[in-house]
Structures are given as C-alpha cells and as structure tokens.
Design a protein around this motif. Structure first.
Motif, PDB file in Angstrom:
ATOM      1  N   THR A  39       0.847  -1.182   0.000  1.00 36.73           N
ATOM      2  CA  THR A  39       0.000   0.000   0.000  1.00 36.73           C
ATOM      3  C   THR A  39       0.888   1.240   0.000  1.00 36.73           C
ATOM      4  N   MET A  40       0.282   2.370  -0.393  1.00 32.96           N
ATOM      5  CA  MET A  40       1.083   3.587  -0.506  1.00 32.96           C
ATOM      6  C   MET A  40       1.646   3.999   0.842  1.00 32.96           C
ATOM      7  N   SER A  41       0.819   3.907   1.880  1.00 33.01           N
ATOM      8  CA  SER A  41       1.314   4.330   3.197  1.00 33.01           C
ATOM      9  C   SER A  41       2.476   3.463   3.651  1.00 33.01           C
ATOM     10  N   ALA A  42       2.398   2.164   3.372  1.00 29.92           N
ATOM     11  CA  ALA A  42       3.495   1.280   3.777  1.00 29.92           C
ATOM     12  C   ALA A  42       4.774   1.651   3.049  1.00 29.92           C
ATOM     13  N   VAL A  43       4.647   1.912   1.734  1.00 25.44           N
ATOM     14  CA  VAL A  43       5.837   2.251   0.953  1.00 25.44           C
ATOM     15  C   VAL A  43       6.468   3.526   1.487  1.00 25.44           C
ATOM     16  N   VAL A  44       5.611   4.542   1.688  1.00 24.80           N
ATOM     17  CA  VAL A  44       6.134   5.833   2.111  1.00 24.80           C
ATOM     18  C   VAL A  44       6.854   5.697   3.438  1.00 24.80           C
ATOM     19  N   LYS A  45       6.246   4.941   4.340  1.00 28.63           N
ATOM     20  CA  LYS A  45       6.864   4.792   5.657  1.00 28.63           C
ATOM     21  C   LYS A  45       8.214   4.106   5.561  1.00 28.63           C
ATOM     22  N   LYS A  46       8.246   2.998   4.815  1.00 27.67           N
ATOM     23  CA  LYS A  46       9.500   2.245   4.722  1.00 27.67           C
ATOM     24  C   LYS A  46      10.601   3.086   4.101  1.00 27.67           C
ATOM     25  N   VAL A  47      10.240   3.792   3.007  1.00 26.65           N
ATOM     26  CA  VAL A  47      11.272   4.543   2.300  1.00 26.65           C
ATOM     27  C   VAL A  47      11.774   5.686   3.170  1.00 26.65           C
ATOM     28  N   ALA A  48      10.845   6.342   3.881  1.00 23.68           N
ATOM     29  CA  ALA A  48      11.268   7.443   4.735  1.00 23.68           C
ATOM     30  C   ALA A  48      12.218   6.941   5.815  1.00 23.68           C
ATOM     31  N   ASP A  49      11.893   5.771   6.380  1.00 28.97           N
ATOM     32  CA  ASP A  49      12.782   5.226   7.409  1.00 28.97           C
ATOM     33  C   ASP A  49      14.159   4.931   6.833  1.00 28.97           C
ATOM     34  N   ARG A  50      14.180   4.340   5.650  1.00 28.49           N
ATOM     35  CA  ARG A  50      15.475   3.984   5.064  1.00 28.49           C
ATOM     36  C   ARG A  50      16.294   5.212   4.737  1.00 28.49           C
ATOM     37  N   LEU A  51      15.616   6.248   4.215  1.00 30.55           N
ATOM     38  CA  LEU A  51      16.361   7.447   3.875  1.00 30.55           C
ATOM     39  C   LEU A  51      16.881   8.126   5.122  1.00 30.55           C
ATOM     40  N   THR A  67      15.716  14.167   9.487  1.00 27.26           N
ATOM     41  CA  THR A  67      14.818  13.066   9.147  1.00 27.26           C
ATOM     42  C   THR A  67      14.146  13.380   7.819  1.00 27.26           C
ATOM     43  N   MET A  68      13.644  12.347   7.215  1.00 24.71           N
ATOM     44  CA  MET A  68      12.999  12.480   5.917  1.00 24.71           C
ATOM     45  C   MET A  68      11.513  12.678   6.129  1.00 24.71           C
ATOM     46  N   ASP A  69      10.982  13.660   5.458  1.00 26.55           N
ATOM     47  CA  ASP A  69       9.572  13.957   5.618  1.00 26.55           C
ATOM     48  C   ASP A  69       8.735  13.039   4.727  1.00 26.55           C
ATOM     49  N   TYR A  70       7.581  12.609   5.244  1.00 27.28           N
ATOM     50  CA  TYR A  70       6.723  11.748   4.442  1.00 27.28           C
ATOM     51  C   TYR A  70       6.236  12.457   3.182  1.00 27.28           C
ATOM     52  N   ALA A  71       6.051  13.787   3.304  1.00 30.93           N
ATOM     53  CA  ALA A  71       5.455  14.510   2.172  1.00 30.93           C
ATOM     54  C   ALA A  71       6.338  14.416   0.941  1.00 30.93           C
ATOM     55  N   GLU A  72       7.651  14.514   1.160  1.00 30.65           N
ATOM     56  CA  GLU A  72       8.553  14.460   0.014  1.00 30.65           C
ATOM     57  C   GLU A  72       8.477  13.110  -0.673  1.00 30.65           C
ATOM     58  N   VAL A  73       8.433  12.059   0.157  1.00 32.57           N
ATOM     59  CA  VAL A  73       8.352  10.718  -0.425  1.00 32.57           C
ATOM     60  C   VAL A  73       7.030  10.555  -1.168  1.00 32.57           C
ATOM     61  N   LEU A 128      -0.494  11.936   4.457  1.00 31.67           N
ATOM     62  CA  LEU A 128       0.477  11.193   5.259  1.00 31.67           C
ATOM     63  C   LEU A 128       1.381  12.190   5.936  1.00 31.67           C
ATOM     64  N   ILE A 129       1.182  12.321   7.237  1.00 32.42           N
ATOM     65  CA  ILE A 129       2.030  13.259   7.964  1.00 32.42           C
ATOM     66  C   ILE A 129       2.968  12.444   8.799  1.00 32.42           C
ATOM     67  N   GLY A 130       4.204  12.805   8.768  1.00 31.00           N
ATOM     68  CA  GLY A 130       5.132  12.102   9.641  1.00 31.00           C
ATOM     69  C   GLY A 130       6.528  12.240   9.106  1.00 31.00           C
ATOM     70  N   LYS A 131       7.440  11.714   9.862  1.00 28.40           N
ATOM     71  CA  LYS A 131       8.827  11.746   9.444  1.00 28.40           C
ATOM     72  C   LYS A 131       9.393  10.347   9.584  1.00 28.40           C
ATOM     73  N   GLY A 132      10.468  10.115   8.875  1.00 31.75           N
ATOM     74  CA  GLY A 132      11.086   8.809   8.944  1.00 31.75           C
ATOM     75  C   GLY A 132      11.721   8.585  10.295  1.00 31.75           C
ATOM     76  N   LYS A 133      11.799   7.311  10.691  1.00 26.44           N
ATOM     77  CA  LYS A 133      12.393   7.020  11.994  1.00 26.44           C
ATOM     78  C   LYS A 133      13.620   6.166  11.799  1.00 26.44           C
ATOM     79  N   ARG A 134      14.614   6.426  12.598  1.00 23.71           N
ATOM     80  CA  ARG A 134      15.788   5.566  12.552  1.00 23.71           C
ATOM     81  C   ARG A 134      15.493   4.301  13.328  1.00 23.71           C
TER      82      ARG A 134
END
Lengths: 534, 195
Positions: A117-129, A138-144, A195-201
C-alpha cells in the motif's frame, strides 16, 4: 517453456526465495495450472509448505489464480515474469537516474515486496532514507509521497487489481477466491492521503530525534490502532513501462551512434512526446508535426527550424528507417517506426554475435546474405571477395550453428540434388529465437558457476565474515590498533589472495549476467512485436 | 534391408549428390578422422569483448548483489524445515514431541492427573523445548504442538503411572509390597518397640 527457461527459472527462484518456493514454482511452470491439493500430492511437500510457497508466489505476481467451475481454485505460474527477476537491478537504476534516491528506494521496496500500500511504501522509504542521512535530520513523508505521485503519473507504478466492492446482492457464501478487477481509469489514480510524519531511525529511540521525543511515541502507537486510510489499495511496479523506457533508450543511442548527438536528441524528443499517447505495442508512434517537435525541443538546443527540418529529412531518408514521413501537413508529419527499429536492433545484435564468435570475415558474409536475402554459394564467394574454400567453411559453420538456413529450389520434379539450387538465407526471427535460447542457457551457466565458486570457498568466506564481525565489535568498544592488527592477521596472505580472486570472479560473473540480460531484452522485444504483427 | 545390402555390393562409394557442389573436389584430402570425443570446452578463437566498466556498471553490479542478499533476509525466503529424526535409535528422554496422535488415551487418563505433577512435567517440557531451538516452528505447527504436548503429557502419565500412584502415598510401592518381608524384619528386633 523450453528446458533452458525452466532451468533458469528454477535457479532464480531458488536464489531469491528458497528451495520450497522453487520446487512449487517449477512444478507449476512445468505442468500448467493446477489446484492446491494436486500440487501438494505431486511434489510430495506438506500442505502447509505448499500454502506458504503459493502465498509468496502470488504476493510477488509470479503466480495467478482463477476460480474454476465447482469452486476449485487453480494456480498458474507466469514463467516470463519469473525471468524478470534478472532485470530488477536495471529497473531500480533507471528510476534512480530519473527520480534520484527517493524514487529508487520506492521502486526497490515495491519490487522486493511484490505489492504494497502507498502508506506502507512511504513509511518504509522514509525510514530507510533517514538512516542514511546525518544525525538529527529526518525524511519527511510529504517528500516521499510527492515522488510516489510523480512515479504514478508517469505510469512507472500502477495499481494492482483489487477486490470488487459489490453491494451484497447475492447472499450466497463468499467465493473461494476473489476475482480481482481493475478499471482502466483507476489504474493510475492516487487516493487522497494526508500522510504526515517523518522517517524514523531504527536504533535512535528518543535520543536522536530531537524535538519529537515523547509526543511522537504515543502518536506512533495510536497509528497502529487507527485503520489505515488506503487499506486494500495495493501498488506494484509497472514493468511494461520500464521496458518501453529501455526500448526508447536503445533507439536513441542507436541513432546517436549512427548519426550524431543532435539527431538523437530530436528522436528522444519525439519519443518523449508520444510516451503516454502511444501504447507499448504499437508499430509506430502517433504522427508528430515538425512544428510540434520544434516547440518541444529541450531548452538547451538552439537549432533553427530549417536545421530541424533538414535533420528530420535526413532521418527519414536513412535506410534503417527509424523515422518515417507520413504526411506533409504542419511542416511535415513524422513517425518513429518502432517495430522496424526493434528489428534493426535485433539484426545488429545478431551481426555483432557473429562477428565476435566467428570473426569479421564471417560477419561480412552474414551481412551480405542479409542484404541479398537469398544467395547461392558461388555468388557468396564473388560478392564477398573471399577465397572459395574459406567462404565455404564459414558458410557451413554458420549453418551448423543455425544462424543461417538453406532454401532448396528444385529444377526438376524429382528434387535431384545435382539439379537443385541451394540458396543461403537468414531468417531473422528464427535466428533471434535461437540466440535467445542460447542466452537463457548462458545465464543459467553463469549462475551455476557463481554458486559453485561460492560453495567452494564457503569456509574461507565464513571465516572472513567472522573476523570482520570481531573487528567491528572491537572497534565499537574501542580497542587498540595493535589488537586490531592481530585479529586481521588471522587471515593469512594467501587466503587474502584467494578471497580477492573469488571476489573478482563473482563480480565478473554477475556483470556478465547483467550484460546477457540486456541482449535478452532486445531479442524478446523484437520477437514479441513480430509475433503480434502476425 | 535387401536393397541396402545389395547397394553395398556394387556401386560402393557413390553418393546421391554431386560432391563438387558441396566443395570437396576430386583428389582433395578429407578432414582427419575424429578419434576422441570433442573437448569439453572448445578452444576460443576470439577473445570476448570486455564487460562494460565504469560508474554505471559498478553501481548496477553492487545493486544486484545487495538485492540478492536482501531477499534472503526477507520473510518471503522460506527455509526448509529440519528433517525428522529416527527416534528408535536415540534415548527416549530426548524425545520432545510425539508425532503420532494418541487422542484415544486422553479421556481415560484425565481424571487421574493430580495438578502438582503436571505442572512439573510442563515446566520440564518447556525447558527442553527452549533448549532445542534448532527447529523453526510454524504457527500451524505450534497449534499441533500444543495438542501434542497435551498428548505427550498423557502418554508420559501412562508410562509413569506407577510412580504417580506411589507419590500420592509418599512411599515407594515396593516398600509395602510383600507383607512377609515387613513382618520378617521386625521379628528379629523384638526388643524395640514397634511404632
């Protein structure tokens, strides 16, 4: 499915998904569509294992299912889709060149997981970045999300067929398997998500994420309890679009090699303009007028209209016929002959293979036969200006390797050999098929050799991994250089040499696989478009 | 068959087509006869073209190797389960899970089971299970395990039935086995009082 293809599929499945999935997948490829119980019985694996394997295969779009009469669900494997696994690095690299790191990771996640799903992709990619960024950022979800939407707009990512939302008109029991449908319009429709949020380490917990310590954590836990807004809408990578892009790239580079940079830019512009208007299997693009092309040229190119017209005329007159003139309105209507271009590329591949395998004289003979379509042996010697004995030898060599074929034309009704014309000819389609089959075999050999090399040196590889782990842990706890030196010396110099050789060989084998896959792509595209035409 | 042997007799060495058309003129030496199978790897006449190197090639190569490693770690990579052992050859105490289903014994043994001893049994079973972490447990198999655990306990109960009964009474059964021994021992020591 030829034996070579099945062998290659088996190797790919085993390397990427394990032996159980490989057994089930190969069985399905060999025997066609089968229901669950039959698969379990035929392969002799337990029902649980078969279920797990089928789940993995369906998730990755390698196996499709269908409900037959009496409620039996049958599973069918897509052999050609399994072979695409070879091309995954190329897809990811292409996305990187077009949409930089964010796009690259999005496509990588989609390919590794099959569907998401889109939310899953965005979350995973933000975390990886976020992992790769410096501390504190941190990487913002909006950019992804933006990059994701751009990928969907250019059709590189498409929606998977989804469960149809029918109002419960028939109160019968639910079908054993859902029939997934997809509407053409919906395929590239992105749901409105905020999708609001930021990537997490991964290891950061509360220290690194400055400014979002405890306020974030309860929100994160509530996120899990809230229903995901785009539940049920899954996305997958659109491989056809990537193939279209590769084909365009090949055409542009061919034009650049044959003529010059400017003409290749013109062709690239024309292709870009027809990206979305032309379907991937059309024989030629929509006609584009010279004025339109002039307007759409990239900003850096300051060529005048007249120069553009001259270039277009040159391209249209070229014997390779990449570009054709279809009319005179609007300053001249031009199309790109996609099928002809693919045929030229396939022919060039064949010529290149003959040249590298048999020598340049053989290549000369090959090109001669291609040009003349049907030619007698005597005429070959005359036209190619090669001594008779050598010419005969080369002709037979190419004949035995199936690059050429003989056409018999009898003079008398009894087909007496002394009174029959034997003409040499090249059938490009069958030669392409033969070469494609050889490519499959080559890649299978390359993979086997690589696995063999790795297995031979398994002990040494494990030892070096252990030593590296020890060094890493010692460095983390702060050890002296002398101690590190001692640990490093655990691997002796000849062992180090062996490891170097192994690494070099494995790299070479891997690079060869990638190279052969490029040839496979060209040949498969050509064969596909020729078959469609017939 | 007749025509072939007849043909071999006369007209030997004649071919059906004109040899010159193929390229072997009269008097030309034929190629040497092949006495051994062709070599495994035929000698390469022309060296292959070098592989593309450069940034793009190396990046794609690194990507490929990374992907291979990453896919092994994902949950989609199913590892084969450890094979079952032949339990006849190993000591019985190592047997953790009994594969045969013994459902018929459940109803008979349940009422006899005192709560204290089953707890001990469960603890030991779980301890042994955590020690034997080699086998990766599947969720459906875990359900089977729980069933089999109960069955295993019941099976063990049946084997140790004697001991259970004995523990109820706090003395080993053999102590009270033959009344004659008890009486015989005490006859020797008539001086001591019998408590």
């Amino acid at each position: 499915m030829t034996q070579a293809e099945i062998k290659l599929c088996s190797l790919l499945l085993q390397e990427h998904f394990g032996e159980i999935v490989e057994k089930i997948g190969v069985h399905l490829i060999r025997t066609g569509s089968q229901p669950l119980r039959v698969i379990a019985d035929d392969t002799g694996t337990s029902l649980d294992q078969v279920k797990k394997a089928l789940c993995v295969l369906v998730q990755h779009n390698l196996v499709s299912y269908q409900v037959h009469k009496r409620g039996v669900v049958e599973y069918e494997a897509q052999c050609s889709r399994v072979l695409r696994i070879l091309r995954y690095p190329r897809y990811i690299y292409t996305t990187k060149t077009l949409y930089s790191d964010t796009g690259e990771l999005i496509v990588e996640e989609l390919l590794l997981n099959g569907k998401l799903t889109m939310s899953a992709v965005v979350k995973k990619v933000a975390d990886r970045l976020t992992e790769t960024m410096e501390d504190g950022k941190t990487m913002d979800y909006a950019e992804v999300s933006n990059t994701f939407v751009r990928l969907v707009d250019t059709h590189f990512v498409q929606r998977c067929p989804s469960v149809p939302t029918t109002e419960n008109s028939d109160p019968g029991p639910p079908p054993p398997a859902p029939t997934l449908v997809i509407n053409e319009k919906d395929m590239y429709l992105v749901p409105k998500l905020s999708l609001i949020g930021k990537g997490k380490r991964r290891r950061s917990s509360d220290e690194d994420a400055a400014g979002e310590p405890k306020a974030k954590r309860p929100k994160h836990t509530t996120d899990n309890k809230e229903p995901i807004p785009d539940d049920g809408i899954y996305w997958q990578a659109n491989l056809d679009r990537f193939h279209q892009h590769f084909r365009d790239q090949a055409i542009v580079s061919a034009v650049a090699n044959r003529m010059d940079q400017t003409s290749s830019e013109i062709v690239r512009t024309m292709l870009r303009m027809s990206e979305i208007t032309t379907s991937s299997s059309a024989p030629f693009t929509q006609p584009l007028s010279s004025n339109e092309i002039f307007r759409s040229l990239p900003v850096g190119y300051n060529i005048s209209k007249q120069v553009l017209d001259q270039y277009l005329t040159l391209l249209a007159d070229d014997p390779l016929e990449f570009v054709g003139k279809s009319g005179d309105s609007g300053g001249g209507m031009y199309v790109i002959n996609l099928h002809k271009a693919l045929a030229s590329l396939a022919t060039a591949t064949l010529e290149s293979v003959v040249q590298e395998r048999f020598g340049s004289r053989c290549a000369r003979i090959f090109r001669l036969v291609l040009q003349k379509k049907h030619i007698e042996q005597k005429q070959v010697e005359d036209f190619a200006m090669i001594p008779a004995k050598e010419a005969k030898d080369m002709l037979y060599k190419m004949l035995s390797e199936n690059f050429m074929s003989l056409q018999e034309i009898p003079k008398t009704p009894d087909h007496a050999p002394s009174r029959t014309f034997y003409l040499y000819t090249v059938n490009i389609l069958s030669a392409a098929r033969m070469l494609l089959h050889r490519c499959y075999k080559s890649i299978a050999n390359l993979i086997e050799r690589r696995q063999f090399e790795t297995k031979e040196n398994k002990r040494l590889l494990e030892k070096s991994q252990r030593v590296e782990a020890i060094i890493a842990s010692m460095q983390a706890t702060g050890a002296e250089d002398a101690q590190l030196q001692e640990i490093e010396e655990m691997i002796t110099a000849p062992e180090r040499q062996q490891l170097e050789t192994l690494k070099r060989n494995v790299n070479k084998l891997d690079a060869s696989e990638i190279q052969v896959d490029e040839t496979i792509f060209l040949l498969e595209s050509y064969i596909e478009c020729t078959m469609k035409r017939q | 068959m007749a025509s072939r042997s007849g043909g071999r007799g006369h007209g030997r060495g004649q071919l059906t087509f004109n040899m010159e058309a193929v390229g072997i003129g009269k008097g030309d030496a034929l190629p040497p006869p092949t006495l051994q199978p062709s070599p495994l790897f035929p000698p390469l006449e022309f060296r292959p073209v070098p592989l593309p190197s450069g940034e793009e090639g190396e990046y794609v190569l690194a990507l490929k190797q990374e992907l291979r490693g990453a896919m092994r770690q994902l949950p989609y990579f199913i590892r084969p389960a450890v094979p079952k052992r032949d339990w006849r050859r190993l000591p019985r105490e190592l047997k953790i899970r009994v594969r045969k289903l013994q459902k018929e014994r459940i109803t008979i043994l349940l009422p006899k089971r005192p709560p204290k001893t089953t707890e001990d049994k469960e603890e030991t079973i779980q301890k042994l299970e955590t020690l034997e972490k080699k086998e990766e447990e599947v969720t459906s198999e875990e359900d089977e395990e729980k069933e089999e655990e109960e069955e295993k306990e019941e099976e063990e109960e049946e084997e140790y039935d004697e001991e259970e009964h004995e523990e109820e009474t706090d003395y080993i059964m053999s102590y009270f086995d033959n009344g004659e021994d008890f009486g015989g021992d005490s006859d020797d020591n008539m001086d001591e009082a019998i408590y």
